[in-house]
Write an enzyme that holds these catalytic residues in place. Structure first.
Site, PDB file in Angstrom:
ATOM      1  N   ASP A  21       0.770  -1.242   0.000  1.00  0.00           N
ATOM      2  CA  ASP A  21       0.000   0.000   0.000  1.00  0.00           C
ATOM      3  C   ASP A  21       0.803   1.294   0.000  1.00  0.00           C
ATOM      4  OD1 ASP A  21      -1.595  -2.161   0.460  1.00  0.00           O
ATOM      5  OD2 ASP A  21      -2.418  -1.467   2.338  1.00  0.00           O
TER       6      ASP A  21
ATOM      7  N   GLU B 226       2.764  -9.355  11.358  1.00  0.00           N
ATOM      8  CA  GLU B 226       2.498  -8.919   9.982  1.00  0.00           C
ATOM      9  C   GLU B 226       3.820  -8.575   9.289  1.00  0.00           C
ATOM     10  OE1 GLU B 226      -0.175  -5.596  10.016  1.00  0.00           O
ATOM     11  OE2 GLU B 226      -0.712  -5.783   7.891  1.00  0.00           O
TER      12      GLU B 226
HETATM   13  C1  9WN Z   1      -5.754  -2.817   2.611  1.00  0.00           C
HETATM   14  C2  9WN Z   1      -4.639  -7.852   4.639  1.00  0.00           C
HETATM   15  C3  9WN Z   1      -4.082  -6.706   3.810  1.00  0.00           C
HETATM   16  C4  9WN Z   1      -3.009  -7.183   2.809  1.00  0.00           C
HETATM   17  C5  9WN Z   1      -2.271  -6.033   2.171  1.00  0.00           C
HETATM   18  C6  9WN Z   1      -1.726  -5.112   3.280  1.00  0.00           C
HETATM   19  C7  9WN Z   1      -2.877  -4.640   4.159  1.00  0.00           C
HETATM   20  C8  9WN Z   1      -5.026  -3.364   3.837  1.00  0.00           C
HETATM   21  C9  9WN Z   1      -4.962  -2.282   4.910  1.00  0.00           C
HETATM   22  O1  9WN Z   1      -3.552  -5.747   4.723  1.00  0.00           O
HETATM   23  O2  9WN Z   1      -3.724  -3.810   3.377  1.00  0.00           O
HETATM   24  O3  9WN Z   1      -5.934  -3.832   1.668  1.00  0.00           O
HETATM   25  O4  9WN Z   1      -6.026  -1.930   5.417  1.00  0.00           O
HETATM   26  O5  9WN Z   1      -3.881  -1.793   5.227  1.00  0.00           O
HETATM   27  O6  9WN Z   1      -1.027  -4.054   2.739  1.00  0.00           O
HETATM   28  O7  9WN Z   1      -1.216  -6.512   1.380  1.00  0.00           O
HETATM   29  O8  9WN Z   1      -3.616  -7.953   1.827  1.00  0.00           O
HETATM   30  O9  9WN Z   1      -3.609  -8.563   5.260  1.00  0.00           O
END
Ligand code: 9WN
Length: 442
Positions: free
Chosen positions: A174, A405
């Site tokens: 992101d 994470e």
């Molecule tokens: C938005 C779920 C997701 C991953 C992404 C990571 C994070 C979300 C957020 O979490 O993104 O999709 O709200 O930050 O960047 O890679 O799929 O684990």
């Protein structure tokens, strides 16, 4: 690592996946991400396959209940409409602006890297000669091909074989520094943005999350998508963020390849897949290789230039196996230098670049599933020492801190820490560790 330590890790990882199961699917982590995420589920499915085949198959089946009529598989499936602790929720997305979005489950309006082809092949390779799995492959194959067709129809207007993303959330990385320039070009007028309140930084440490300026732009691009009924032609024409991402295209190529392998074995027509693949592999090498950096890079379609930064997506191209050996060696040299410089493998962004931030999300920290990807690539190219280091480092971090994470990549700083970063008891961390520890083929 002793057998006892391995067994402990495996038990912990399996417990996390059981605990994060919500009946038919797995949340990435409790509280912070309380729904089903697209590429997380792909990773989770093959980790589950090692010890709970029905759960592994449900994971992918449930994900594809969210598939749109145009073939897109959304990045979030909001299985519970009562759960409101995540921003942006399903009402904000309002996927119903597109008549082809399912009414149930309600979903977001954008997608994520298409990992499901290679996840399906991995599950199949664990269970060859199993009738139930063979039927599962027959059931999933056309759905995943439809998803790939969506990319070539809606995300490749110049018919180059490289697909674009129009929101950083689609990249899965992101707040990567890769997006900084494109994001800075989005001038935010607060009066034109709907009022909103972040939830993520109330649950996770804000210094480990994207900034408010990032979120303004995430909301801006979400609204732009919505105005264009998600994937209307206005996106390619007008989105200020329009990127051919390395990792995204590498994963598409890897999954195309997996589908071709499966398709041949199961007597499906693979000619369409082969046409896409020939185009994608050629263009990937032509357009995304940066000789000066010695790595693959993303391409900004709005600015019409490569995003010449050294970032993990370019390394993960090894995983796609479409990289000539000479290029692969250069990438391996970069990784070897990092080891010499006292970093755990593999930081998500170049530590030598001033934009490197060792604790802020995709701007530096180590993500377990990314190590899994690069590990597989290194094995294929025979970079055994680098592969061993990638595995050792991630197993060490998980043993020391738990299934986070993401993690601090600088050894000196890591020594002073008591935990990893972001969410804990993370599903794809658990799944990647299970897959790394278990025998790969049954
Ligand atoms: C938005 C779920 C997701 C991953 C992404 C990571 C994070 C979300 C957020 O979490 O993104 O999709 O709200 O930050 O960047 O890679 O799929 O684990």
């Amino acid at each position: 690592m002793t057998d006892q330590q391995k067994q402990t890790l495996l038990d912990q990882a399996k417990n996390i996946l059981r605990k994060n199961n919500r009946g038919g699917f797995t949340v990435p982590t409790d509280r912070l991400y309380p729904f089903q995420w697209n590429w997380d589920s792909g990773f989770v499915s093959f980790g589950l396959a090692h010890f709970d085949l029905p759960a592994a198959m449900s994971e992918l089946r449930t994900l594809f209940t969210g598939q749109w009529e145009n073939g897109m598989v959304p990045h979030i499936l909001f299985h519970s409409e009562k759960e409101t602790t995540y921003f942006p929720n399903y009402q904000i997305w309002n996927a119903a602006v597109n008549a082809g979005a399912p009414q149930k489950p309600v979903t977001s309006g954008i997608t994520q890297p298409p990992v499901h082809g290679f996840a399906l092949e991995r599950i199949y390779n664990l269970y060859r000669e199993n009738k139930e799995v063979e039927n599962f492959v027959r059931e999933m194959f056309p759905k995943i091909v439809r998803f790939h067709r969506f990319f070539y129809e809606y995300r490749d207007p110049r018919k180059e074989g490289l697909v674009f993303i129009y929101h950083p959330w689609e990249s899965g990385r992101d707040n990567s520094p890769l997006w900084d320039e494109a994001m800075a070009n989005i001038k935010i007028n607060k009066n034109e943005l709907p009022p909103y309140e972040r939830q993520d930084n109330k649950i996770a440490d804000p210094s480990e999350r994207p900034t408010d300026a990032d979120y303004d732009r995430y909301v801006y691009l979400l609204e732009l998508g919505k105005k264009n009924k998600y994937d209307g032609p206005g996106i390619a024409a007008n989105s200020p963020f329009l990127i051919q991402d390395t990792l995204f295209n590498a994963i598409l190529i890897k999954s195309n390849n997996a589908l071709i392998n499966l398709g041949i074995q199961f007597d499906f027509d693979v000619s369409e897949l082969e046409d896409w693949q020939a185009m994608s592999v050629g263009r990937f090498n032509e357009k995304l290789w940066n000789e000066e950096l010695g790595i693959y890079v993303s391409y900004d379609l709005r600015a019409e230039k490569q995003i010449a930064l050294n970032e993990i997506g370019g390394i993960a191209a090894l995983f796609a196996e479409c990289v000539p050996f000479e290029q692969a060696e250069k990438i391996n040299n970069y990784l070897t230098n990092l080891i010499k410089k006292d970093f755990f493998l593999c930081p998500t962004f170049d530590p030598a670049d001033p934009k490197f931030d060792s604790k802020r999300y995709w701007r530096g920290p180590i993500w377990p599933h990314m190590n899994w990807l690069i590990y597989q690539g290194c094995i294929k190219y025979g970079f055994d020492q680098t592969a061993a280091q990638l595995k050792k480092d991630i197993l060490g971090l998980v043993t020391q801190f738990g299934f986070y994470e993401y993690y601090e990549p600088q050894k000196k700083i890591s020594q002073q820490l008591k935990k990893g970063y972001g969410g804990n008891d993370f599903s794809w961390a658990a799944s990647s560790i299970i897959d790394l520890l278990m025998k790969n083929e049954k």
